[in-house]
Structure formats: C-alpha cells, structure tokens
Design a protein around this motif. Structure first.
Motif, PDB file in Angstrom:
ATOM      1  N   VAL A 213      29.537  -5.715 -11.763  1.00  0.00           N
ATOM      2  CA  VAL A 213      29.713  -6.447 -10.511  1.00  0.00           C
ATOM      3  C   VAL A 213      31.148  -6.967 -10.383  1.00  0.00           C
ATOM      4  O   VAL A 213      31.793  -6.806  -9.342  1.00  0.00           O
ATOM      5  N   TRP A 214      31.659  -7.579 -11.444  1.00  0.00           N
ATOM      6  CA  TRP A 214      32.976  -8.209 -11.405  1.00  0.00           C
ATOM      7  C   TRP A 214      34.110  -7.276 -11.807  1.00  0.00           C
ATOM      8  O   TRP A 214      35.263  -7.510 -11.455  1.00  0.00           O
ATOM      9  N   GLY A 215      33.803  -6.269 -12.605  1.00  0.00           N
ATOM     10  CA  GLY A 215      34.834  -5.436 -13.197  1.00  0.00           C
ATOM     11  C   GLY A 215      35.186  -5.931 -14.589  1.00  0.00           C
ATOM     12  O   GLY A 215      35.067  -7.128 -14.889  1.00  0.00           O
ATOM     13  N   SER A 216      35.605  -5.026 -15.459  1.00  0.00           N
ATOM     14  CA  SER A 216      35.884  -5.375 -16.858  1.00  0.00           C
ATOM     15  C   SER A 216      37.011  -6.386 -16.998  1.00  0.00           C
ATOM     16  O   SER A 216      36.949  -7.289 -17.841  1.00  0.00           O
ATOM     17  N   ALA A 217      38.071  -6.251 -16.189  1.00  0.00           N
ATOM     18  CA  ALA A 217      39.220  -7.141 -16.333  1.00  0.00           C
ATOM     19  C   ALA A 217      38.838  -8.594 -16.060  1.00  0.00           C
ATOM     20  O   ALA A 217      39.228  -9.505 -16.795  1.00  0.00           O
ATOM     21  N   ARG A 218      38.053  -8.832 -15.012  1.00  0.00           N
ATOM     22  CA  ARG A 218      37.677 -10.204 -14.665  1.00  0.00           C
ATOM     23  C   ARG A 218      36.743 -10.801 -15.720  1.00  0.00           C
ATOM     24  O   ARG A 218      36.882 -11.968 -16.099  1.00  0.00           O
ATOM     25  N   VAL A 219      35.783 -10.005 -16.197  1.00  0.00           N
ATOM     26  CA  VAL A 219      34.863 -10.505 -17.230  1.00  0.00           C
ATOM     27  C   VAL A 219      35.637 -10.848 -18.500  1.00  0.00           C
ATOM     28  O   VAL A 219      35.431 -11.906 -19.114  1.00  0.00           O
ATOM     29  N   ALA A 220      36.543  -9.963 -18.918  1.00  0.00           N
ATOM     30  CA  ALA A 220      37.339 -10.226 -20.119  1.00  0.00           C
ATOM     31  C   ALA A 220      38.207 -11.471 -19.938  1.00  0.00           C
ATOM     32  O   ALA A 220      38.329 -12.288 -20.861  1.00  0.00           O
ATOM     33  N   PHE A 221      38.788 -11.639 -18.763  1.00  0.00           N
ATOM     34  CA  PHE A 221      39.658 -12.788 -18.499  1.00  0.00           C
ATOM     35  C   PHE A 221      38.880 -14.093 -18.611  1.00  0.00           C
ATOM     36  O   PHE A 221      39.330 -15.047 -19.268  1.00  0.00           O
ATOM     37  N   VAL A 222      37.703 -14.150 -17.981  1.00  0.00           N
ATOM     38  CA  VAL A 222      36.906 -15.384 -17.989  1.00  0.00           C
ATOM     39  C   VAL A 222      36.464 -15.738 -19.406  1.00  0.00           C
ATOM     40  O   VAL A 222      36.566 -16.896 -19.833  1.00  0.00           O
ATOM     41  N   GLN A 223      35.990 -14.744 -20.161  1.00  0.00           N
ATOM     42  CA  GLN A 223      35.509 -15.037 -21.515  1.00  0.00           C
ATOM     43  C   GLN A 223      36.662 -15.426 -22.432  1.00  0.00           C
ATOM     44  O   GLN A 223      36.521 -16.324 -23.278  1.00  0.00           O
ATOM     45  N   LEU A 224      37.807 -14.767 -22.284  1.00  0.00           N
ATOM     46  CA  LEU A 224      38.959 -15.125 -23.105  1.00  0.00           C
ATOM     47  C   LEU A 224      39.455 -16.530 -22.753  1.00  0.00           C
ATOM     48  O   LEU A 224      39.856 -17.297 -23.639  1.00  0.00           O
TER      49      LEU A 224
ATOM     50  N   GLY B 278      47.059 -13.505 -24.543  1.00  0.00           N
ATOM     51  CA  GLY B 278      46.209 -12.455 -24.007  1.00  0.00           C
ATOM     52  C   GLY B 278      45.937 -12.629 -22.528  1.00  0.00           C
ATOM     53  O   GLY B 278      45.931 -11.654 -21.766  1.00  0.00           O
ATOM     54  N   LEU B 279      45.722 -13.867 -22.106  1.00  0.00           N
ATOM     55  CA  LEU B 279      45.478 -14.135 -20.680  1.00  0.00           C
ATOM     56  C   LEU B 279      46.709 -13.811 -19.844  1.00  0.00           C
ATOM     57  O   LEU B 279      46.601 -13.283 -18.727  1.00  0.00           O
ATOM     58  N   GLY B 280      47.891 -14.125 -20.389  1.00  0.00           N
ATOM     59  CA  GLY B 280      49.110 -13.798 -19.662  1.00  0.00           C
ATOM     60  C   GLY B 280      49.259 -12.306 -19.441  1.00  0.00           C
ATOM     61  O   GLY B 280      49.703 -11.864 -18.361  1.00  0.00           O
ATOM     62  N   ALA B 281      48.882 -11.530 -20.459  1.00  0.00           N
ATOM     63  CA  ALA B 281      48.962 -10.069 -20.316  1.00  0.00           C
ATOM     64  C   ALA B 281      47.893  -9.540 -19.386  1.00  0.00           C
ATOM     65  O   ALA B 281      48.146  -8.693 -18.516  1.00  0.00           O
ATOM     66  N   LEU B 282      46.676 -10.043 -19.552  1.00  0.00           N
ATOM     67  CA  LEU B 282      45.533  -9.533 -18.799  1.00  0.00           C
ATOM     68  C   LEU B 282      45.640  -9.852 -17.313  1.00  0.00           C
ATOM     69  O   LEU B 282      45.097  -9.134 -16.467  1.00  0.00           O
ATOM     70  N   ARG B 283      46.351 -10.915 -16.982  1.00  0.00           N
ATOM     71  CA  ARG B 283      46.494 -11.324 -15.587  1.00  0.00           C
ATOM     72  C   ARG B 283      47.083 -10.198 -14.726  1.00  0.00           C
ATOM     73  O   ARG B 283      46.780 -10.086 -13.541  1.00  0.00           O
ATOM     74  N   ARG B 284      47.893  -9.363 -15.335  1.00  0.00           N
ATOM     75  CA  ARG B 284      48.507  -8.259 -14.595  1.00  0.00           C
ATOM     76  C   ARG B 284      47.468  -7.273 -14.068  1.00  0.00           C
ATOM     77  O   ARG B 284      47.664  -6.657 -13.034  1.00  0.00           O
ATOM     78  N   LEU B 285      46.360  -7.124 -14.805  1.00  0.00           N
ATOM     79  CA  LEU B 285      45.317  -6.210 -14.351  1.00  0.00           C
ATOM     80  C   LEU B 285      44.499  -6.824 -13.206  1.00  0.00           C
ATOM     81  O   LEU B 285      43.909  -6.088 -12.411  1.00  0.00           O
ATOM     82  N   LEU B 286      44.456  -8.144 -13.138  1.00  0.00           N
ATOM     83  CA  LEU B 286      43.701  -8.803 -12.081  1.00  0.00           C
ATOM     84  C   LEU B 286      44.434  -8.741 -10.746  1.00  0.00           C
ATOM     85  O   LEU B 286      43.804  -8.687  -9.681  1.00  0.00           O
ATOM     86  N   ILE B 287      45.767  -8.749 -10.796  1.00  0.00           N
ATOM     87  CA  ILE B 287      46.528  -8.780  -9.548  1.00  0.00           C
ATOM     88  C   ILE B 287      47.044  -7.412  -9.143  1.00  0.00           C
ATOM     89  O   ILE B 287      47.647  -7.250  -8.099  1.00  0.00           O
TER      90      ILE B 287
END
Length: 393
Positions: free
Chosen positions: A274-285, A383-392
C-alpha cells in the motif's frame, strides 16, 4: 497462447520459511550458551562481542566467496542450502568438544558464519525461483524466519534452563540439519530459476554510480549499524537493568525481543503493498532511531515490565525494515548486476555490524549502559538521510 506458470504448490513457501528458520538458528547459538562458555573459558565481558563478531566476519567472507565462485548459479541452490545447513550443524555441534580454549570456539563460530552465507542468501534465491509477482511478500516471510531463527536459541536456553548447554547446542544443530534436508526433499528448483552474472570486483563501482541504488544501500547500512548490536546485547541489557530476573527469564525475554522483529517484517511486507517499500522502511527506521535516543531514559527505569515492553517495541521496528531494504536494493540495482550489487551491500552491511558491536562492547567498559545505546542512533540518522532521496524522487 504460451503456457502460464502454475501457482507454486502450497508446501513450497512454508517449507522454505521453516528451513530458513531452522538454518539461521545457528546464528546466535553461541550467544545463547555464552554464560556457560564464559565459565568454561574464564572469559571476561568482552566475550559477547567476540562471539558475535566471529560469526559476522565468517558470514562476510562467505558471501564474498560464494558470490565470487558463483556457487548458487553453478550448482543447484537447494543442494547448496542442504550441504551448508548440514556442515553448519556439524560445526555448531563441535563447539562443546573444543570449549576448553577460546580460539577453536571462535574458529568454529566463524565457520558457522561462513556456511550461513549458503543458507540465508541462497534461501532468498530459492524463493525467487518460485515467486515472481509476490516476491516482496515472500521476502517478508523469509526475513521474518531469519529473525525467528536468530532468536530461537535463546528460547531453547530459556525453556530448557536445566539442560546442559551442550544439549542446547546439539538440539539447535539437529534443527538446522532437519531444515536443510526438508528443503532439498520438498522444494525442487522453481520455474523462475535463473543464472546470474559472474562476480567481478570492478562491477561494484558501476552499481554505486546509480543514485537510487546508493540511497537504498546507505539506508541499509544505517539500519545494520543498529540491528545486530541491539540483538547481541539484549541479554546484557536485561541482566544489567533488571538483575532480579532469572537466567531462564532473561533468555525467554531475549527471544521475545528478537523474535518481535518477525512481526515487523511480515507486517511491513503487507504495508509495502500500500505504502511502498521506501516509505515503510523510512517509518520503521525512524521509529527505531527514536528508540535509540529513548534508551537514555528507559534504561534507567527500574521496572522490568516497562523495560521489556520498550524492548519489544524496539525489536519490532529495528528488524521490520530489513525486507524492504532487500526489495529496494534489488529494485534499484542495475539489472545485469543484481547478484554482485546485493553481495557487496550485504558484505559491507555485516562489516558495519562488526564495528558497531566491537565499539559498543568497548564503550560499555567505560560508560554506564544507559549512556551507550543512544549512540546507535547515528546509524538510523544517516540511513534516513539517504533514504529520504527515494521518498522525494
């Protein structure tokens, strides 16, 4: 019209999941009986970091060797899985026979880690050979099985507190061997089994040129800085903050904290649809990073129930993003270099765990426990700083 692949038989996924659980139970087998090994070897507190790091280093070497030789591409992955499970079971069962000296114990634990490279990643490949469209969900179950397998030795130790530690290791070895044999007998090669590219060190730079792949990889590295360190030191956290707990209770609670990650893995797998892998990973991290910071206060609360509830929640979110990082790195890797790229990322990730575990063990000799684990937040923050690029993007 060409023939469509038939749906996998109902037994396939449960068998792979059980075999993955059984095989990866070898991972923390030494940690589960560490108090007895410490008494036998007259080891100091640093033994926990040494025991865990030996397995991690063995796993790093194994992933690189297996990939360099393309073993899972040149031979049947199910045969490779069974052989590694059987040999890993033997290495684990030999520990009681060399327990009079530290070096042979560490060597056997490193060998076990090396052979785990033929269980965890190869289990993923076997699943991919059967599941194409639903691979994300399957990976959620498989990583959940890894989490449960990692935790399981602590449950055996806790429920069988009166058992000699040698029998605990033997039981874990028997479980791993059964899992390997069952997978070989019940899971044939799948219809999507494919050959991968031969491993070449030069391909590493090519994979990391892709911005999306770098974002997924560095998110995973931040996740790994925290994950295995928390798992390795959970028994010490419980013993230090709640000394009134018995040895059996500490083992059972440790199992529950680590095993809680399976809930995060499987639940995250469904949410990712539903959310996509990037968003789920971001929230849990993000949530696990917050837990790192909260540990400064929570590790000073002298209430075992509050501590266990906090650790259980941390256990859910610290591991729950693992399947999503696997999916993200596979999705963003260059199509012809998926195997090589994933191998490099996994190897670097586990190398990071060794640094984190050793650093944490050292800091615990200098600082009170509540002042140490907040430093694990460094990993989630980066990790969140890196992953943020996939969200935007």
């Amino acid at each position: 019209m060409p023939d469509q692949p038939l749906a996998p038989p109902a037994r396939i996924l449960p068998t792979i999941v059980f075999s993955q659980f059984a095989g990866t139970s070898l991972w923390f087998a030494g940690n589960a009986v560490l108090p007895e090994l410490q008494a036998s070897l007259q080891l100091q507190e640093g033994a926990l970091a040494l025991m865990t790091s030996a397995v991690q280093l063995g796993f790093i070497a194994g992933t690189l060797v297996f990939a360099f030789l393309s073993l899972s591409d040149r031979f049947s992955p199910r045969l490779l899985f069974m052989l590694c499970a059987l040999l890993g079971a033997i290495a684990n069962a030999l520990v009681p026979f060399v327990a009079a000296s530290l070096v042979p114990v560490l060597i056997l634990r490193a060998i076990t880690g090396f052979l785990l490279a033929g269980i965890y990643p190869v289990g993923m490949k076997i699943a991919a050979s059967w599941y194409s469209a639903r691979l994300g969900k399957a990976i959620g179950y498989l990583v959940g099985a890894l989490v449960l397998g990692t935790a399981f030795p602590h449950l055996i130790r806790g429920l069988g507190a009166t058992l000699p530690w040698q029998q605990v290791l033997l039981a874990i070895s028997m479980l791993a061997a059964i899992g390997g044999v069952l997978l070989y007998l019940l899971v044939p090669d799948g219809p999507f089994l494919s050959k991968g590219a031969t491993f070449k060190m030069g391909n590493m730079l090519q994979a990391f040129r892709d911005k999306a792949f770098r974002a997924a990889a560095f998110g995973y590295f931040g996740h790994m800085w925290e994950l295995y360190t928390l798992w390795a030191f959970t028994p010490l956290i419980l013993v230090t903050i709640a000394p009134q707990l018995s040895g059996g209770q500490v083992s059972v609670y440790t199992f529950l904290v680590i095993a809680a990650g399976a809930v995060g893995c499987i639940g995250g797998g469904y949410l990712s649809q539903v959310w996509g892998s990037a968003r789920v990973a971001f929230v849990q991290l993000l949530l696990s990073g917050i837990c790192c910071l909260l540990s400064v206060f929570m590790f000073q609360v002298e209430a075992p129930l509050v501590l266990v509830v906090f650790l259980l929640f941390w256990g859910v979110v610290v591991a729950g993003d693992s399947p999503q990082f696997s999916a993200l790195t596979a999705k963003t890797a260059p199509a012809h270099l998926v195997g090589t790229a994933l191998t490099i990322v996994v190897a670097i990730g586990f190398a990071i765990t060794v640094v984190s575990i050793q650093l944490t063990g050292f800091l615990l000799t200098l600082l009170p426990i509540h002042a140490v684990f907040a430093l694990l937040a460094i990993g989630p923050a980066l990790g969140l700083g890196a992953l943020r690029r996939l969200l935007i993007s």
